[in-house]
Design an enzyme around this catalytic site. Sequence first.
Site, PDB file in Angstrom:
ATOM      1  CB  SER A  85      78.840  29.201  29.562  1.00 20.86           C
ATOM      2  OG  SER A  85      78.708  30.005  28.417  1.00 20.86           O
ATOM      3  CG  ASP A 173      96.995  38.037  21.922  1.00 22.24           C
ATOM      4  OD1 ASP A 173      96.174  38.978  21.928  1.00 22.24           O
ATOM      5  OD2 ASP A 173      98.221  38.189  22.086  1.00 22.24           O
ATOM      6  CG  HIS A 232      74.616  32.696  29.930  1.00 23.20           C
ATOM      7  ND1 HIS A 232      74.402  31.415  29.474  1.00 23.20           N
ATOM      8  CD2 HIS A 232      75.965  32.913  29.834  1.00 23.20           C
ATOM      9  CE1 HIS A 232      75.567  30.882  29.106  1.00 23.20           C
ATOM     10  NE2 HIS A 232      76.517  31.761  29.313  1.00 23.20           N
TER      11      HIS A 232
END
Length: 252
Positions: A85, A173, A232
């Site tokens: 990924s 963040d 996945h």
Amino acid sequence: MLNTIIHGDPTDHPPLLIAHGLYGSARNWGVIARRLSDERQVIAVDMRNHAYSFWDSQHGYPQLAQDLAEVIDSAGGVADVVGHSMGGKASMVLALQHGDHVRKLVVADISPVAYGHSQIKYIEAMRAVDMSRVQRRSDAEAQLADQGVEKALQSFFTQSLDVENKKWRLNLDVLADEMPSIMGFPNMAGSWNGPALFLSGAESDYVLPEHRDRIRTLFPAARFAKIPGAGHWLHAEKPREFEAAVRAFLNA
């Protein structure tokens, strides 16, 4: 440099570098890494802004690829690479920008394209966990369940939970700010001609037939294989089949 977990000792084979996906860690790959280390040293990394590696404001694929190149330099200069990924995209950029560092490349269930969906909902779910109510991992899993996060991902995410200090070992963040870069793929020129296996889950839609022309432009020697019954998260859903496919490719 990135934090690494090293399995096994150096052998006549190049070491194998494993780069995990978004929200993952080197620990996620422990079982497969240990099994593959019977023939070669395996180096699993924590990508930047994940687990025990450093936090940084940049999380683009050129930066991630440079991080991987530094690890390979420290391990002798050449490695086989498996990336899943996000880690697969970083591994592709590694091969395209630092091609002499890579002998063989396995890209697990990802293509060198931009995806239209986002993984931001999982950041929002992790941010919403009330750490004052977390005494053990299962407490956080229950809160994630209440937000609709599926069971397998609850366990996966909480592997990155620092229960003692009541915080995530993920730079949520920056990962949120950099999500467009993570879901995208840089505009790359040139190609890498080494052996590349694009290994996908048969039930996943991340590697589509319309992606193959782009893959072959960048990786002319690309081969394609699918693991039946896997989505996945193919390495977690079908670990033995994944390990066998990687081992056969590396030893061919």
